[in-house]
Design a protein around this motif. Structure first.
Motif, PDB file in Angstrom:
ATOM      1  N   HIS A   1       1.303  -3.649   2.640  1.00 34.14           N
ATOM      2  CA  HIS A   1       1.802  -5.072   2.908  1.00 34.14           C
ATOM      3  C   HIS A   1       1.580  -5.931   1.354  1.00 34.14           C
ATOM      4  CE1 HIS A   1       2.862  -4.175   7.115  1.00 34.14           C
ATOM      5  NE2 HIS A   1       3.474  -5.467   7.090  1.00 34.14           N
ATOM      6  N   MET A   2       0.222  -5.656   1.024  1.00 38.62           N
ATOM      7  CA  MET A   2      -0.014  -6.321  -0.259  1.00 38.62           C
ATOM      8  C   MET A   2       1.105  -5.926  -1.325  1.00 38.62           C
ATOM      9  SD  MET A   2      -2.241  -8.300   0.678  1.00 38.62           S
ATOM     10  CE  MET A   2      -1.586  -8.277   2.172  1.00 38.62           C
ATOM     11  N   SER A   3       1.349  -4.771  -1.455  1.00 42.86           N
ATOM     12  CA  SER A   3       2.469  -4.294  -2.285  1.00 42.86           C
ATOM     13  C   SER A   3       3.869  -5.093  -2.087  1.00 42.86           C
ATOM     14  CB  SER A   3       2.534  -2.572  -2.611  1.00 42.86           C
ATOM     15  OG  SER A   3       1.625  -2.020  -2.932  1.00 42.86           O
TER      16      SER A   3
ATOM     17  N   ASP B   1       6.797 -10.211  -5.816  1.00 50.12           N
ATOM     18  CA  ASP B   1       6.705 -11.512  -6.513  1.00 50.12           C
ATOM     19  C   ASP B   1       7.984 -12.406  -6.466  1.00 50.12           C
ATOM     20  OD1 ASP B   1       3.968 -11.091  -7.212  1.00 50.12           O
ATOM     21  OD2 ASP B   1       4.421 -10.008  -8.970  1.00 50.12           O
ATOM     22  N   GLU B   2       8.409 -12.613  -7.765  1.00 48.12           N
ATOM     23  CA  GLU B   2       9.423 -13.644  -7.441  1.00 48.12           C
ATOM     24  C   GLU B   2      10.773 -12.845  -6.910  1.00 48.12           C
ATOM     25  OE1 GLU B   2       9.480 -11.317 -11.405  1.00 48.12           O
ATOM     26  OE2 GLU B   2       8.148 -12.714 -10.477  1.00 48.12           O
ATOM     27  N   ARG B   3      10.906 -11.610  -6.815  1.00 47.36           N
ATOM     28  CA  ARG B   3      11.733 -10.939  -6.421  1.00 47.36           C
ATOM     29  C   ARG B   3      12.058 -11.178  -4.836  1.00 47.36           C
ATOM     30  NH1 ARG B   3      10.844  -4.961  -8.690  1.00 47.36           N
ATOM     31  NH2 ARG B   3       8.771  -5.836  -8.030  1.00 47.36           N
ATOM     32  N   LEU B   4      10.875 -11.588  -4.205  1.00 45.43           N
ATOM     33  CA  LEU B   4      10.873 -11.914  -2.839  1.00 45.43           C
ATOM     34  C   LEU B   4      11.918 -13.244  -2.533  1.00 45.43           C
ATOM     35  CD1 LEU B   4       7.139 -11.787  -1.993  1.00 45.43           C
ATOM     36  CD2 LEU B   4       8.717 -10.359  -1.077  1.00 45.43           C
TER      37      LEU B   4
ATOM     38  N   CYS C   1       0.020   4.944  -2.448  1.00 43.75           N
ATOM     39  CA  CYS C   1      -1.238   4.644  -1.744  1.00 43.75           C
ATOM     40  C   CYS C   1      -1.824   3.490  -2.863  1.00 43.75           C
ATOM     41  CB  CYS C   1      -2.332   5.830  -1.803  1.00 43.75           C
ATOM     42  SG  CYS C   1      -3.654   5.136  -0.797  1.00 43.75           S
ATOM     43  N   PRO C   2      -1.067   2.470  -2.672  1.00 41.08           N
ATOM     44  CA  PRO C   2       0.138   1.948  -1.825  1.00 41.08           C
ATOM     45  C   PRO C   2       1.230   2.391  -2.513  1.00 41.08           C
ATOM     46  CG  PRO C   2      -0.853   0.121  -2.861  1.00 41.08           C
ATOM     47  CD  PRO C   2      -1.789   1.382  -3.239  1.00 41.08           C
ATOM     48  N   PRO C   3       2.451   2.051  -2.144  1.00 37.76           N
ATOM     49  CA  PRO C   3       3.615   2.455  -2.830  1.00 37.76           C
ATOM     50  C   PRO C   3       3.805   1.138  -3.699  1.00 37.76           C
ATOM     51  CG  PRO C   3       4.085   2.547  -0.525  1.00 37.76           C
ATOM     52  CD  PRO C   3       2.539   2.177  -0.810  1.00 37.76           C
ATOM     53  N   HIS C   4       4.505   1.724  -5.017  1.00 41.48           N
ATOM     54  CA  HIS C   4       4.745   0.408  -5.957  1.00 41.48           C
ATOM     55  C   HIS C   4       5.662  -0.599  -5.285  1.00 41.48           C
ATOM     56  CE1 HIS C   4       2.423   2.150  -9.107  1.00 41.48           C
ATOM     57  NE2 HIS C   4       2.981   3.306  -8.732  1.00 41.48           N
ATOM     58  N   ALA C   5       5.645  -1.736  -5.613  1.00 38.92           N
ATOM     59  CA  ALA C   5       6.621  -2.919  -5.167  1.00 38.92           C
ATOM     60  C   ALA C   5       7.686  -2.672  -5.800  1.00 38.92           C
ATOM     61  CB  ALA C   5       6.045  -4.320  -5.897  1.00 38.92           C
ATOM     62  N   ASP C   6       7.984  -1.897  -6.841  1.00 37.00           N
ATOM     63  CA  ASP C   6       9.279  -1.514  -7.356  1.00 37.00           C
ATOM     64  C   ASP C   6      10.116  -0.856  -6.205  1.00 37.00           C
ATOM     65  OD1 ASP C   6       8.767  -3.078  -9.478  1.00 37.00           O
ATOM     66  OD2 ASP C   6       8.309  -1.298 -10.653  1.00 37.00           O
TER      67      ASP C   6
END
Length: 179
Positions: A20-22, A27-30, A149-154
């Motif tokens: 969830h942190m990832s 960031d701005e893509r949210l 672990c964790p998955p990248h945000a990308d």
């Protein structure tokens, strides 16, 4: 008139919440995603009830307890598409490190042997632990797997964007286990 937004629900089961942190690391893509999807249930929002029908469910963490199993079954029942997010969800990962040991020994070590004040194994208000930790697809059908672990945000952004565009995502293009 704009297209209706995709509804998304997320939850973390037995894990660290790093996935969830990832998610937040987009960031701005949210802000861009917020124009195209509604997060209708999540530890990231204040909603406390999983809606009857959700387009995309995202679960992180493994199945370690009755509570985890209940959440996974509820998500599968109410979500058209279910995503396993992260290595704990896909393999059991760190929570499953207890699998070679007897559950009683693990509980005793955590709550009795290493505690100085009021050592006791909790039983009230705590979901019963299973003897073995399982990945999410070990208890319910999963449609998309996003390792890491964790998955990248990308990787998370890629999968969500593909779903928004009506395409079937192939997370293997942007992920690998443990990274």
């Amino acid at each position: 008139m704009s297209d209706p937004k995709i509804t998304v629900a997320t939850a973390w089961l037995d894990g660290c919440s790093g996935c969830h942190m990832s998610f937040l690391d987009m960031d701005e893509r949210l802000v861009d995603l917020a124009q195209k999807l509604d997060i209708v249930y999540s530890p990231l929002v204040d909603t406390k009830v999983l809606p009857e029908q959700v387009d995309v469910g995202i679960l992180e963490g493994s199945i370690s307890s009755e509570g985890d199993l209940h959440h996974a079954k509820e998500f599968r029942k109410h979500c058209k598409l279910l995503i396993s997010l992260g290595d704990c969800a896909i393999t059991g990962n760190v929570p499953a490190m207890r699998n070679p040991f007897k559950l009683e020994a693990v509980l005793n070590r955590a709550y009795v042997e290493t505690v100085d004040v009021q050592p006791q194994i909790p039983t009230v208000g705590v979901p019963a632990l299973f003897r073995q930790v399982r990945p999410i697809h070990g208890v319910v059908e999963v449609d998309v797997f996003i390792p890491g672990c964790p998955p990248h945000a990308d990787a998370i952004f890629y999968v969500l964007n593909e779903l928004i565009e009506g395409r079937t995502p192939d997370p293997s293009k942007v992920t690998r286990f443990g990274a």
